[in-house]
Design an enzyme around this catalytic site. Structure first.
Site, mmCIF file in Angstrom:
data_model
loop_
_atom_site.group_PDB
_atom_site.id
_atom_site.type_symbol
_atom_site.label_atom_id
_atom_site.label_comp_id
_atom_site.label_asym_id
_atom_site.label_seq_id
_atom_site.Cartn_x
_atom_site.Cartn_y
_atom_site.Cartn_z
ATOM 1 C CE LYS A 63 -6.115 -59.417 -7.142
ATOM 2 N NZ LYS A 63 -4.720 -60.195 -6.869
ATOM 3 N NE ARG B 180 0.669 -61.281 -1.253
ATOM 4 C CZ ARG B 180 -0.352 -61.626 -2.290
ATOM 5 N NH1 ARG B 180 -0.309 -59.613 -2.520
ATOM 6 N NH2 ARG B 180 -0.542 -61.810 -3.514
ATOM 7 C CG HIS C 194 2.302 -62.558 -6.562
ATOM 8 N ND1 HIS C 194 1.698 -62.749 -7.322
ATOM 9 C CD2 HIS C 194 2.121 -61.915 -5.665
ATOM 10 C CE1 HIS C 194 1.669 -61.916 -7.669
ATOM 11 N NE2 HIS C 194 1.112 -60.417 -6.654
ATOM 12 N NE ARG D 121 -0.742 -65.978 -9.308
ATOM 13 C CZ ARG D 121 0.018 -66.520 -9.187
ATOM 14 N NH1 ARG D 121 0.884 -67.809 -9.310
ATOM 15 N NH2 ARG D 121 1.320 -65.332 -8.667
ATOM 16 C CE1 TYR E 17 -20.459 -29.357 2.848
ATOM 17 C CE2 TYR E 17 -19.504 -31.228 1.422
ATOM 18 C CZ TYR E 17 -20.709 -30.728 1.969
ATOM 19 O OH TYR E 17 -22.270 -31.414 1.913
ATOM 20 C CB CYS F 15 -19.301 -32.916 -2.450
ATOM 21 S SG CYS F 15 -19.162 -31.191 -2.368
ATOM 22 C CG ASP G 288 -24.201 -38.332 -2.492
ATOM 23 O OD1 ASP G 288 -23.167 -39.049 -2.497
ATOM 24 O OD2 ASP G 288 -24.120 -37.512 -1.595
HETATM 25 C C1 LIG Z 1 -4.116 -60.457 -7.841
HETATM 26 C C2 LIG Z 1 -2.517 -61.494 -8.280
HETATM 27 C C3 LIG Z 1 -1.990 -61.900 -9.483
HETATM 28 C C4 LIG Z 1 -2.495 -60.729 -10.392
HETATM 29 O O1 LIG Z 1 -1.556 -59.750 -10.681
HETATM 30 P P1 LIG Z 1 -1.808 -58.631 -11.950
HETATM 31 O O2 LIG Z 1 -0.472 -57.938 -11.653
HETATM 32 O O3 LIG Z 1 -2.876 -57.853 -12.365
HETATM 33 O O4 LIG Z 1 -1.773 -58.994 -13.214
HETATM 34 C C5 LIG Z 1 -1.605 -62.239 -9.173
HETATM 35 N N1 LIG Z 1 -2.010 -63.854 -8.183
HETATM 36 C C6 LIG Z 1 -1.611 -63.180 -6.789
HETATM 37 C C7 LIG Z 1 -1.292 -63.833 -6.660
HETATM 38 C C8 LIG Z 1 -2.436 -61.927 -6.931
HETATM 39 O O5 LIG Z 1 -2.732 -62.383 -5.938
#
Ligand SMILES: *Cc1c(COP(=O)(O)O)cnc(C)c1O
Length: 386
Positions: free
Chosen positions: A51, A149, A178, A234, A278, A324, A326
């Site tokens: 992602k 969440r 998660h 994941r 600046y 700045c 850039d």
């Molecule tokens: C982003 C995400 C992950 C990956 O998490 P890391 O800490 O980068 O390994 C796994 N599961 C879900 C649902 C996420 O949103």
């Protein structure tokens, strides 16, 4: 975007001479993924989380490297991110981790993505879309075991999954949760979440409703909570060679994949008391050698004063004055012989010195995730292939 525009853009990018760029070492990605595969063993699959354009590293290149090194899934936040992978010819399974609005579902389903579900009405809408396409939508049911969440609370999960099984045009391929604190020293909540998830799995098992793919672990849990690995992990941050946290670091042989570089645009000797940037907040104390570097907050280089630094000729030099849009200025007085065009490193190694994304995150009072995913699109990414 049409094919021609893609080609034109590709040509523009390849001929771009912008001296501010990222180099992504795909060999590091492949190494880290191979190590993660070895850590979880042959009975657990690895989903590479790409992602946010692969945490700023480039989703397509990272995704390909990860799949080539043993990952079998890719995971994205939303359908458009998955479509980018499909457009690049990636045919591996893709899991959409976030909410898929029904407007986005047709494209996701047609592209064969697995969708996250936590709402029966949404699930029925996905199924209707799938049936209209003559397809079956694969879904992964999300359980909220303590993250607060997305997801259904454990008490309602069994009934929900049972209902999902009755929907035509929908296949419950996975169930997942998660962790909120898998990267922290205090294991209490992570253990509680795991226990709640295991209780649900037992109930699913007892009712003949256990989906094929059970998953829970992010990078931190993969590394620190082996019981949470189940059928699939994941992994995002660790695949990039970045530490989930100080208390859950990557194994020492993992390699950071991303370097962020620029070059000196001008170097000049300023007299004592001369303002820099600046607001004229910074004034040279003595005669100082000041280098101007073409990177700024519109590249994702955070506009903070006092803590930013860079490597020039293998030495740490302070960024002085305000960042700045850039450009930034560095005080290179202590570094002999700095000249126009010399390499500047913001993240990565130069000579014997290294600035890590973790160090930058400390200066910016954030986490390494935000540092690399915040590097803007206008910074070209180049790739080292192994
Ligand atoms: C982003 C995400 C992950 C990956 O998490 P890391 O800490 O980068 O390994 C796994 N599961 C879900 C649902 C996420 O949103």
């Amino acid at each position: 975007m049409g094919r021609e525009e893609h080609v034109i853009l590709a040509v523009m990018h390849s001929s771009s001479s912008r001296p501010t760029y990222c180099i992504v070492d795909l060999g590091a990605i492949a190494h880290n993924i191979a190590r993660l595969c070895a850590i979880v063993g042959p009975h657990t699959q690895v989903a590479a989380v790409v992602k946010a354009d692969g945490y700023g590293h480039g989703a397509v290149a990272v995704g390909r490297a990860a799949l080539g090194a043993g990952a079998s899934w890719l995971a994205v936040a939303f359908v458009a991110e998955g479509l980018e992978l499909r457009a690049a010819g990636i045919t591996a399974p893709i899991l959409v981790l976030g909410w898929t609005p029904t407007a986005d579902a047709p494209a996701g389903i047609a592209a064969g993505m697995a969708l996250t579900v936590y709402d029966l009405d949404l699930a029925r809408a996905y199924a209707a879309i799938a049936r209209s396409q003559g397809r079956v939508v694969r879904v992964h049911f999300k359980v909220d075991t303590g993250m607060g969440r997305l997801g259904v609370l454990p008490g309602e999960a069994l009934a929900c999954i049972r209902a999902l099984h009755g929907i035509d045009g929908l296949a419950v391929e996975g169930v997942f949760t998660h962790f909120a604190t898998a990267d922290e020293a205090d294991r209490t909540l992570a253990n509680t979440q795991l226990q709640r998830f295991q209780e649900l799995l037992a109930a699913l098992q007892a009712n003949g409703l256990r989906p094929a793919l059970v998953h829970a672990a992010n990078s931190a849990a993969t590394l620190s909570l082996p019981e949470s690995r189940f059928d699939l992990v994941r992994v995002g941050i660790a695949m990039y060679g970045l530490h989930p946290s100080d208390v859950v670091p990557c194994p020492p042989d993992f390699r950071a994949a991303l370097a962020w570089k620029s070059a000196v645009a001008q170097v000049k000797r300023l007299p004592p008391g001369h303002p820099v940037s600046y607001g004229a907040e910074y004034h040279t104390r003595d005669e100082e050698l000041i280098a101007t570097i073409p990177i700024g907050y519109a590249d994702g280089f955070r506009r903070i004063t006092g803590a930013n630094l860079a490597l020039v000729h293998g030495q740490r030099v302070p960024i002085v004055g305000r960042v700045c849009m850039d450009q930034v200025m560095a005080n290179v007085t202590a570094v002999p012989g700095v000249a126009l065009g010399d390499e500047v490193v913001l993240i990565g190694r130069q000579g014997a010195e290294t600035i890590t994304a973790e160090e930058v995150a400390r200066h910016w009072q954030t986490i390494n995730y935000e540092v690399t995913s915040g590097i803007m699109e206008r910074v070209p990414r180049y790739y080292h292939t192994p």
